[in-house]
Design a protein around this motif. Sequence first.
Motif, PDB file in Angstrom:
ATOM      1  N   GLU A 167      -7.923  28.963  -2.066  1.00 52.59           N
ATOM      2  CA  GLU A 167      -7.163  27.595  -0.904  1.00 52.59           C
ATOM      3  C   GLU A 167      -8.412  26.604  -1.204  1.00 52.59           C
ATOM      4  O   GLU A 167      -7.630  25.379  -0.769  1.00 52.59           O
ATOM      5  CB  GLU A 167      -6.879  27.800   0.415  1.00 52.59           C
ATOM      6  CG  GLU A 167      -6.093  29.030   1.305  1.00 52.59           C
ATOM      7  CD  GLU A 167      -5.672  29.261   3.154  1.00 52.59           C
ATOM      8  OE1 GLU A 167      -7.212  28.375   3.035  1.00 52.59           O
ATOM      9  OE2 GLU A 167      -5.213  29.794   3.075  1.00 52.59           O
ATOM     10  N   SER A 168      -9.029  26.576  -2.234  1.00 54.87           N
ATOM     11  CA  SER A 168     -10.165  24.900  -2.993  1.00 54.87           C
ATOM     12  C   SER A 168      -9.474  25.422  -4.228  1.00 54.87           C
ATOM     13  O   SER A 168     -10.319  25.426  -5.134  1.00 54.87           O
ATOM     14  CB  SER A 168     -11.516  26.035  -2.583  1.00 54.87           C
ATOM     15  OG  SER A 168     -11.889  26.443  -0.894  1.00 54.87           O
ATOM     16  N   GLN A 169      -8.985  23.746  -3.955  1.00 53.65           N
ATOM     17  CA  GLN A 169      -8.397  23.894  -5.695  1.00 53.65           C
ATOM     18  C   GLN A 169      -7.956  24.767  -6.337  1.00 53.65           C
ATOM     19  O   GLN A 169      -8.092  24.680  -7.808  1.00 53.65           O
ATOM     20  CB  GLN A 169      -9.068  22.480  -6.320  1.00 53.65           C
ATOM     21  CG  GLN A 169     -10.987  22.776  -6.384  1.00 53.65           C
ATOM     22  CD  GLN A 169     -11.645  21.962  -6.012  1.00 53.65           C
ATOM     23  OE1 GLN A 169     -11.632  21.289  -4.353  1.00 53.65           O
ATOM     24  NE2 GLN A 169     -12.402  21.351  -6.499  1.00 53.65           N
ATOM     25  N   PHE A 170      -8.242  26.204  -6.130  1.00 54.70           N
ATOM     26  CA  PHE A 170      -8.075  27.045  -6.987  1.00 54.70           C
ATOM     27  C   PHE A 170      -6.250  27.007  -7.773  1.00 54.70           C
ATOM     28  O   PHE A 170      -5.062  27.535  -6.733  1.00 54.70           O
ATOM     29  CB  PHE A 170      -8.035  28.423  -6.491  1.00 54.70           C
ATOM     30  CG  PHE A 170      -7.913  29.624  -7.487  1.00 54.70           C
ATOM     31  CD1 PHE A 170      -8.690  29.571  -9.011  1.00 54.70           C
ATOM     32  CD2 PHE A 170      -7.441  30.750  -7.082  1.00 54.70           C
ATOM     33  CE1 PHE A 170      -8.966  30.928 -10.108  1.00 54.70           C
ATOM     34  CE2 PHE A 170      -7.494  31.551  -7.949  1.00 54.70           C
ATOM     35  CZ  PHE A 170      -7.783  31.850  -9.249  1.00 54.70           C
ATOM     36  N   THR A 171      -5.086  26.871  -9.196  1.00 54.96           N
ATOM     37  CA  THR A 171      -4.414  26.560  -9.517  1.00 54.96           C
ATOM     38  C   THR A 171      -4.204  27.539 -10.712  1.00 54.96           C
ATOM     39  O   THR A 171      -4.772  27.733 -12.036  1.00 54.96           O
ATOM     40  CB  THR A 171      -3.773  25.096 -10.153  1.00 54.96           C
ATOM     41  OG1 THR A 171      -5.204  24.716 -10.956  1.00 54.96           O
ATOM     42  CG2 THR A 171      -4.605  24.095  -8.500  1.00 54.96           C
ATOM     43  N   GLN A 186      -9.900  22.765 -10.420  1.00 54.30           N
ATOM     44  CA  GLN A 186      -9.275  21.985 -10.682  1.00 54.30           C
ATOM     45  C   GLN A 186     -10.254  21.066  -9.965  1.00 54.30           C
ATOM     46  O   GLN A 186     -11.157  21.212  -9.088  1.00 54.30           O
ATOM     47  CB  GLN A 186      -7.868  21.253 -10.867  1.00 54.30           C
ATOM     48  CG  GLN A 186      -7.497  22.507 -11.265  1.00 54.30           C
ATOM     49  CD  GLN A 186      -5.951  21.635 -11.116  1.00 54.30           C
ATOM     50  OE1 GLN A 186      -5.381  20.357 -11.842  1.00 54.30           O
ATOM     51  NE2 GLN A 186      -4.852  22.279 -12.254  1.00 54.30           N
ATOM     52  N   GLU A 187     -10.747  19.972 -10.427  1.00 55.22           N
ATOM     53  CA  GLU A 187     -11.723  18.951  -9.561  1.00 55.22           C
ATOM     54  C   GLU A 187     -10.698  18.028  -8.644  1.00 55.22           C
ATOM     55  O   GLU A 187      -9.958  17.932  -8.976  1.00 55.22           O
ATOM     56  CB  GLU A 187     -11.695  17.640 -11.293  1.00 55.22           C
ATOM     57  CG  GLU A 187     -12.689  18.310 -12.015  1.00 55.22           C
ATOM     58  CD  GLU A 187     -13.961  18.625 -11.172  1.00 55.22           C
ATOM     59  OE1 GLU A 187     -14.773  18.090  -9.923  1.00 55.22           O
ATOM     60  OE2 GLU A 187     -15.329  19.741 -11.723  1.00 55.22           O
ATOM     61  N   ASN A 188     -11.309  17.920  -7.773  1.00 55.82           N
ATOM     62  CA  ASN A 188     -10.232  17.334  -6.253  1.00 55.82           C
ATOM     63  C   ASN A 188     -11.357  16.144  -6.139  1.00 55.82           C
ATOM     64  O   ASN A 188     -12.285  15.832  -6.024  1.00 55.82           O
ATOM     65  CB  ASN A 188     -10.938  18.419  -5.363  1.00 55.82           C
ATOM     66  CG  ASN A 188     -10.085  17.611  -4.084  1.00 55.82           C
ATOM     67  OD1 ASN A 188      -9.572  16.506  -4.435  1.00 55.82           O
ATOM     68  ND2 ASN A 188     -10.218  18.025  -2.559  1.00 55.82           N
ATOM     69  N   PHE A 189     -10.016  14.517  -6.636  1.00 58.02           N
ATOM     70  CA  PHE A 189     -10.968  13.983  -6.929  1.00 58.02           C
ATOM     71  C   PHE A 189     -11.031  13.038  -5.898  1.00 58.02           C
ATOM     72  O   PHE A 189     -11.416  11.714  -5.669  1.00 58.02           O
ATOM     73  CB  PHE A 189     -10.105  12.937  -7.820  1.00 58.02           C
ATOM     74  CG  PHE A 189      -9.753  13.697  -9.365  1.00 58.02           C
ATOM     75  CD1 PHE A 189     -11.438  13.371 -10.835  1.00 58.02           C
ATOM     76  CD2 PHE A 189      -9.413  13.983 -10.243  1.00 58.02           C
ATOM     77  CE1 PHE A 189     -11.288  13.636 -10.841  1.00 58.02           C
ATOM     78  CE2 PHE A 189      -9.482  14.810 -11.393  1.00 58.02           C
ATOM     79  CZ  PHE A 189     -10.476  14.471 -11.885  1.00 58.02           C
ATOM     80  N   MET A 190     -10.463  13.643  -4.572  1.00 55.82           N
ATOM     81  CA  MET A 190     -10.092  12.883  -3.425  1.00 55.82           C
ATOM     82  C   MET A 190     -11.880  13.422  -2.519  1.00 55.82           C
ATOM     83  O   MET A 190     -11.805  13.131  -1.239  1.00 55.82           O
ATOM     84  CB  MET A 190      -8.914  12.902  -2.581  1.00 55.82           C
ATOM     85  CG  MET A 190      -7.583  12.990  -3.363  1.00 55.82           C
ATOM     86  SD  MET A 190      -7.423  11.398  -3.756  1.00 55.82           S
ATOM     87  CE  MET A 190      -7.530  10.474  -1.587  1.00 55.82           C
ATOM     88  N   SER A 191     -11.885  13.657  -3.602  1.00 57.71           N
ATOM     89  CA  SER A 191     -13.244  14.877  -2.477  1.00 57.71           C
ATOM     90  C   SER A 191     -14.954  14.462  -2.865  1.00 57.71           C
ATOM     91  O   SER A 191     -14.897  14.064  -4.097  1.00 57.71           O
ATOM     92  CB  SER A 191     -13.402  16.246  -2.034  1.00 57.71           C
ATOM     93  OG  SER A 191     -13.918  16.876  -2.875  1.00 57.71           O
ATOM     94  N   ASP A 192     -15.626  14.457  -2.516  1.00 56.76           N
ATOM     95  CA  ASP A 192     -16.967  14.722  -3.163  1.00 56.76           C
ATOM     96  C   ASP A 192     -17.193  15.238  -4.367  1.00 56.76           C
ATOM     97  O   ASP A 192     -16.876  16.922  -4.233  1.00 56.76           O
ATOM     98  CB  ASP A 192     -18.310  14.695  -2.021  1.00 56.76           C
ATOM     99  CG  ASP A 192     -19.926  15.102  -2.696  1.00 56.76           C
ATOM    100  OD1 ASP A 192     -19.958  15.194  -4.147  1.00 56.76           O
ATOM    101  OD2 ASP A 192     -20.855  14.729  -2.117  1.00 56.76           O
ATOM    102  N   PRO A 193     -17.478  14.792  -5.078  1.00 58.94           N
ATOM    103  CA  PRO A 193     -17.280  15.295  -7.171  1.00 58.94           C
ATOM    104  C   PRO A 193     -18.423  16.338  -6.822  1.00 58.94           C
ATOM    105  O   PRO A 193     -18.314  17.624  -7.902  1.00 58.94           O
ATOM    106  CB  PRO A 193     -17.542  14.461  -7.609  1.00 58.94           C
ATOM    107  CG  PRO A 193     -18.263  13.250  -7.320  1.00 58.94           C
ATOM    108  CD  PRO A 193     -17.684  13.589  -5.769  1.00 58.94           C
ATOM    109  N   ASN A 194     -19.689  16.233  -6.475  1.00 56.34           N
ATOM    110  CA  ASN A 194     -20.683  17.508  -6.368  1.00 56.34           C
ATOM    111  C   ASN A 194     -20.507  18.486  -4.843  1.00 56.34           C
ATOM    112  O   ASN A 194     -21.348  19.954  -4.768  1.00 56.34           O
ATOM    113  CB  ASN A 194     -21.714  17.639  -5.545  1.00 56.34           C
ATOM    114  CG  ASN A 194     -22.537  16.344  -6.947  1.00 56.34           C
ATOM    115  OD1 ASN A 194     -21.520  15.984  -8.009  1.00 56.34           O
ATOM    116  ND2 ASN A 194     -22.778  14.827  -6.646  1.00 56.34           N
ATOM    117  N   TYR A 195     -19.296  18.416  -4.134  1.00 55.15           N
ATOM    118  CA  TYR A 195     -19.414  19.543  -3.237  1.00 55.15           C
ATOM    119  C   TYR A 195     -19.097  20.794  -3.102  1.00 55.15           C
ATOM    120  O   TYR A 195     -19.311  21.933  -2.821  1.00 55.15           O
ATOM    121  CB  TYR A 195     -18.041  19.119  -1.966  1.00 55.15           C
ATOM    122  CG  TYR A 195     -17.459  20.010  -1.060  1.00 55.15           C
ATOM    123  CD1 TYR A 195     -18.300  19.801   0.404  1.00 55.15           C
ATOM    124  CD2 TYR A 195     -17.075  21.024  -1.048  1.00 55.15           C
ATOM    125  CE1 TYR A 195     -18.447  20.944   1.398  1.00 55.15           C
ATOM    126  CE2 TYR A 195     -16.523  21.245  -0.192  1.00 55.15           C
ATOM    127  CZ  TYR A 195     -17.173  21.582   1.363  1.00 55.15           C
ATOM    128  OH  TYR A 195     -16.725  21.948   2.180  1.00 55.15           O
TER     129      TYR A 195
END
Length: 221
Positions: A167-171, A186-195
């Motif tokens: 459930e963590s940006q897996f597509t 995939q990168e989630n641009f709405m959160s901390d890029p390093n999280y």
Amino acid sequence: MKKILYSFILLASLQNLSAQNIIDFFYSIPSSYVDDLSPIERKKLVKNKTLIKYGDRKYSLEIDIKNGYLRLDQSYIDGPSGYGIYEMAYWNLKNKKLIAFSSVLGSNGGFHQQDFKFFDYKNEKLSEVSTGYLKSYTSNFDVFINNLVTEFTKSNTKQSIKENLSESQFTIELPRSGKNIKVSFQENFMSDPNYFDKTYGKYLNYKQKMYKWNTQKEVFE
């Protein structure tokens, strides 16, 4: 004479098979896979490329008939930040067509794979595939996505971590051109890029994989 008649019937059958395109499959797929859009609503979408439903739910449609690809985007005009991305693509097999359906749901907080299905189209009938074509695939989505995440993770990864990862940006991304399927975090641009890397990087073997279509075997490898 019989040989000529047989050749004519065979040619007609092949022409009928090739006449089916991604729009036909968009009409054929059950409504539950495309946000409960009715066949009439889907026809309006194909004609106008956009549709407003319930006053605030907006749909837009992208169709590439040549490459056998379709993408339906759902968003809200006002209110909720949620959205949906629904993709379809197909592959020509020896005596039928393989159709893939993929859906991703998201909001300002993130996104994840919601569903994925394979369908066979043969003799003008659409049937859901139980297993096959992709090593981890099963029509039970929860089992399939867990199998897929397991391919990406180290052998000692706990099940609870796998469930979080699913459930963590897996597509699963269907091909706009070509024949291969891309699966990735995939990168989630709405959160901390390093999280993501800080939290889950140590559990992963890799963050993305291209499953390549083997034309001879008719499977993804």
